[in-house]
Scaffold this active site. Structure first.
Site, mmCIF file in Angstrom:
data_model
loop_
_atom_site.group_PDB
_atom_site.id
_atom_site.type_symbol
_atom_site.label_atom_id
_atom_site.label_comp_id
_atom_site.label_asym_id
_atom_site.label_seq_id
_atom_site.Cartn_x
_atom_site.Cartn_y
_atom_site.Cartn_z
ATOM 1 C CB SER A 1 17.579 -28.304 91.764
ATOM 2 O OG SER A 1 16.369 -27.839 91.018
ATOM 3 C CE LYS A 2 19.177 -34.129 85.568
ATOM 4 N NZ LYS A 2 18.645 -35.346 85.979
ATOM 5 N NE ARG A 3 12.826 -28.829 90.523
ATOM 6 C CZ ARG A 3 12.464 -28.276 91.914
ATOM 7 N NH1 ARG A 3 11.711 -27.218 92.040
ATOM 8 N NH2 ARG A 3 13.308 -28.551 92.774
#
Ligand code: GLU
Length: 493
Positions: free
Chosen positions: A260-262
């Site tokens: 994910s983006k994180r």
């Protein structure tokens, strides 16, 4: 029947690397089977719509070379247009079609109006949770009479339309990756098909569209597995044959969590911005979740088209390994044309202040020379900015104390004297000249090996290690080489 597959993105913003892979596998499958690959835009969730997201998506696909021949495309001016005989391919333009099909289900008693408020639904779910049950719609509006429905609609009450699932009915489907799967309708919810805003839900639109667009294989991410029984039941309710399903494993990070983006770069755009080559990214992404028969790792698109098979898509998630991606990408950079790489490198060099926009044309040949020397060091093109400094300026900055100590070695005054004389007398400093010069210095002064090569490198670049020195000197040219040798002699020795 000829194979027809689709990639059906929702235009919600950036393009996740997983979307690129889903598109790629659809594309490869169609190629392999001699079928058609189309792109449909699923924008029924108007709350999530992001301006420019469709163009973004299409640009990312064009960049990757994952080209569809039907559906939503960009014209030569970059404007959204559509081609193919099963359109429109943008769901928000198909509302009349969904209306027709929902009426069919309502008429046949396979769908029903539901007027329950959000508050009531929340309450019901809360109670179910308290009782340890799976939260689902309790069927409150299932048996409203025609008159009740009519008067509620006339009163302006908001409603949705739900699928009426039969009780205790088994739904089966085969997934080419996961095998046979069976569900009981008692475990499923009466899915909303039409929302209060009159738009269909994804679940309804996807089935109607896949049917009308004659899709034979639905290849998509595994997050949709749990929705598939609802879809399969809808096919049954309409009396249509369901397509074959292929659910692709998630792409995971090193900690085996969904990427994910994180966790850093996940958007195709992120990789493009760093100067990954489309060939490298596509090659690597193809391998995340699919294993070729012979453990081969480097594939051109054409080779992928021949080698890809759904049977070798793995059930479990594929780990996205940046080091491996870098290794694959480096291979493509090494092989890439110098003009192409230079054009990619220029924006990074401008951004880091190595050159200005105005200098690009006059310095192009020099930049190309630099790129050709440095390319073997690059995992992605942006990295050129951490190697480029030795190509700029008449002065030399010593990288480490060790370089300074090296300059104090006994042979160094002789070496720098020889370099100065030979470069000064050179007609042209090119690779050939430099190689011959080193041979001469060795012969004339007995300086050799590390003393000669590392010593010269430090004098000319201020570094102990770096790219090929004769090539580097050729790119720098006689004047800069000479100025640097003089600078070191006068200031650093
Ligand atoms: N619109 C869905 C998505 O963006 C597509 C799912 C499907 O392929 O059925 O993930």
């Amino acid at each position: 029947m000829s194979v027809r597959v689709r990639f059906a993105p929702s235009p919600t913003g950036f393009v996740h690397i997983g979307s690129l892979r889903t598109a790629l596998y659809n594309y490869l499958f169609a190629k392999k089977m001699g079928g058609t690959y189309l792109l449909r835009v699923e924008d029924t969730d108007q709350t999530r719509f992001v301006d420019g997201a469709i163009e973004n998506m299409l640009n990312a696909m064009n960049w990757g070379g994952v080209n569809h021949t039907e559906g939503v495309v960009l014209d030569e001016n970059g404007k959204i247009t559509q081609k193919g005989e099963y359109g429109p391919y943008i769901q928000s333009e198909r509302l009349d079609i969904y209306k027709k099909y929902i009426e069919k289900l309502l008429d046949e008693g396979k769908a029903y109006y539901c007027f329950c408020s959000k508050e009531r639904l929340d309450e019901v779910r809360e109670k179910q949770r308290e009782n340890g049950e799976n939260p689902k719609y309790d069927g409150h509006c299932k048996s409203l009479t025609k008159e009740e429905i009519k008067s509620k609609i006339e009163n302006g009450e908001e409603y949705v339309i739900r699928l009426k699932l039969p009780e205790n009915h088994t739904i089966k489907f085969t997934d080419l990756v996961r095998g046979e799967t069976e569900f009981n309708t008692n475990d499923l919810d009466d899915q909303v098909l039409i929302k209060t805003d009159g738009f269909p839900t994804y679940h309804f639109a996807v089935v109607v569209d896949d049917y009308l667009m004659k899709i034979t294989h639905v290849i998509r991410g595994e997050e949709w597995v749990s929705s598939t029984p609802k879809h399969v039941y809808l096919y049954e309710a309409f009396g249509w044959e369901a397509p074959t399903f292929v659910h692709l494993p998630n792409i995971l990070n090193k900690e085996k969590k969904k990427l994910s983006k994180r966790h850093g770069d996940v958007a195709v755009e992120d990789f493009k911005k760093k100067g990954y080559l489309p060939q490298g990214l596509i090659n690597y992404v193809a391998l995340v979740g699919w294993s070729p028969e012979d453990n081969k790792e480097l594939f051109t698109m054409e080779e992928l088209e021949n080698a890809f098979s759904v049977e070798r898509v793995s059930k479990s998630g594929g780990v996205f390994d940046t080091e491996k991606l870098n290794w694959v990408n480096q291979h493509y950079i090494k092989d890439a044309d110098d003009n192409y790489l230079t054009d990619l490198a220029i924006p990074f060099l401008i951004e880091e202040g190595f050159i200005t926009e105005d200098e690009v044309d006059s310095k192009y040949e020099f930049l190309k020379g630099m790129v050709s020397v440095l390319k073997e060091k690059l995992q992605y093109v942006k990295e050129i900015t951490s190697h480029a400094n030795i190509f700029f300026g008449d002065k030399v900055e010593l990288e480490t104390d060790e370089c300074r100590e090296f300059l104090n070695l006994e042979h160094m005054p002789t070496l720098i004297g020889a370099l100065l004389e030979k470069v000064d007398n050179a007609e042209k400093v090119d690779e050939e000249f430099v190689k011959a010069m080193f041979k001469e210095i060795q012969k004339e002064h007995g300086i050799k090996g590390k003393n000669l090569f590392m010593g010269s490198r430090i004098i000319l670049t201020g570094q102990m290690h770096g790219p090929d020195l004769p090539k580097t000197m050729e790119v720098l040219g006689k004047d800069i080489c000479l100025n640097r040798i003089k600078f070191v002699k006068d200031n650093l020795m």
